[in-house]
Design a protein around this motif. Sequence first.
Motif, PDB file in Angstrom:
ATOM      1  N   VAL A   1       0.828  -1.206   0.000  1.00 54.00           N
ATOM      2  CA  VAL A   1       0.000   0.000   0.000  1.00 54.00           C
ATOM      3  C   VAL A   1       0.868   1.265   0.000  1.00 54.00           C
ATOM      4  N   ALA A   2       1.933   1.257   0.774  1.00 54.06           N
ATOM      5  CA  ALA A   2       2.738   2.467   0.934  1.00 54.06           C
ATOM      6  C   ALA A   2       3.512   2.845  -0.323  1.00 54.06           C
ATOM      7  N   GLU A   3       3.923   1.849  -1.119  1.00 52.56           N
ATOM      8  CA  GLU A   3       4.831   2.124  -2.233  1.00 52.56           C
ATOM      9  C   GLU A   3       4.145   2.269  -3.588  1.00 52.56           C
TER      10      GLU A   3
ATOM     11  N   SER B   1      10.341  -3.534  -7.674  1.00 57.49           N
ATOM     12  CA  SER B   1      10.001  -4.154  -6.386  1.00 57.49           C
ATOM     13  C   SER B   1       9.293  -3.197  -5.439  1.00 57.49           C
ATOM     14  N   GLY B   2       9.530  -1.899  -5.592  1.00 55.99           N
ATOM     15  CA  GLY B   2       8.956  -0.942  -4.649  1.00 55.99           C
ATOM     16  C   GLY B   2       9.744  -0.946  -3.341  1.00 55.99           C
ATOM     17  N   LEU B   3      11.043  -0.626  -3.428  1.00 61.30           N
ATOM     18  CA  LEU B   3      11.936  -0.698  -2.266  1.00 61.30           C
ATOM     19  C   LEU B   3      12.044   0.623  -1.511  1.00 61.30           C
TER      20      LEU B   3
ATOM     21  N   ALA C   1      15.984   5.295  -4.154  1.00 63.87           N
ATOM     22  CA  ALA C   1      16.616   6.611  -4.262  1.00 63.87           C
ATOM     23  C   ALA C   1      18.093   6.523  -3.874  1.00 63.87           C
ATOM     24  N   PHE C   2      18.403   5.718  -2.882  1.00 62.11           N
ATOM     25  CA  PHE C   2      19.797   5.526  -2.461  1.00 62.11           C
ATOM     26  C   PHE C   2      20.625   4.928  -3.602  1.00 62.11           C
TER      27      PHE C   2
ATOM     28  N   ILE D   1      18.013  -8.950  -2.577  1.00 66.01           N
ATOM     29  CA  ILE D   1      16.882  -8.434  -1.819  1.00 66.01           C
ATOM     30  C   ILE D   1      15.620  -9.121  -2.320  1.00 66.01           C
ATOM     31  N   ILE D   2      14.911  -9.783  -1.417  1.00 65.42           N
ATOM     32  CA  ILE D   2      13.697 -10.507  -1.779  1.00 65.42           C
ATOM     33  C   ILE D   2      12.831 -10.613  -0.528  1.00 65.42           C
ATOM     34  N   THR D   3      11.536 -10.855  -0.677  1.00 62.04           N
ATOM     35  CA  THR D   3      10.683 -10.939   0.508  1.00 62.04           C
ATOM     36  C   THR D   3      10.964 -12.232   1.270  1.00 62.04           C
TER      37      THR D   3
END
Length: 268
Positions: free
Chosen positions: A103-105, A150-152, A157-158, A194-196
């Motif tokens: 929801v946030a990303e 992925s919506g990280l 941005a980093f 990076i993975i869930t």
Amino acid sequence: MPGAEKRPLRLAAALVFLLLASQAASGLDGGEPFSERPVRLVADDWCPQHCESGTPHKGYIVDIVERALRLEKVPYVIEYRPWGRALAETQQGSFDGLLTPTVAEYPQFLFPREAVGYQEYCLYVRKDDPWKYARPEDLLGRRVAFLKDSGLGELEAFFERNARRTPTQQFSDGKGYTSRIFTFLARKRTDVVIITSDVYHFNLKSGIIANNFRQAGCLGAERLAVGLSQANPERSKRLAVILDQGIRQLRQSGELKKITDNYGIADW
């Protein structure tokens, strides 16, 4: 009795919600009935959330959404696409909803109130690598691999700001994605994946990836809900009401917990 005067109001609110759900499904609110144009949902292959093969599991989110829609007698179809394509086609209105963005990303979607799960992105390294993650700056000098789109959040941005010091490899999803990205890590072509965590543990338990890796840190749990297309906002609002009602019924009956228990997923 304290609070007794509030009961009629609560009962009235519940009855209004039920009426709205019934009207939304039937089209009595002025919208096109779902019986005339069934709900079209799209997902990527991301077990244990949604599993394209459907054998032996469809995925716990697919199970929840399907049963919620059946409770409300809403016809539906679920199709599978790579994640990036599924995102684009849902935004364009080719599909009513996407399984399953955080929801946030993903503010481009309309979301029901009810979550269908939570996920947490974690960082994995080879077992012989002592590195640990606590903040984005820890990734400086490391090579990182992850799924495109992925919506990280702040990490994206980093990575853009530090492209030279933290080179990234973005994978396209599809069948065998998890095996491919961890083979990439095992061959030392990247330092971090990076993975869930649910996807990692599901594939580890299934024997799809070897037990040669360890978790080096996580980014924090995020709420998952069906992402509904803004291309047809009134239809999406009606579908959100229906999904909320169905998911609440599943929770009240204990059926939702049975689904999550079947996958070893903690209820939220």
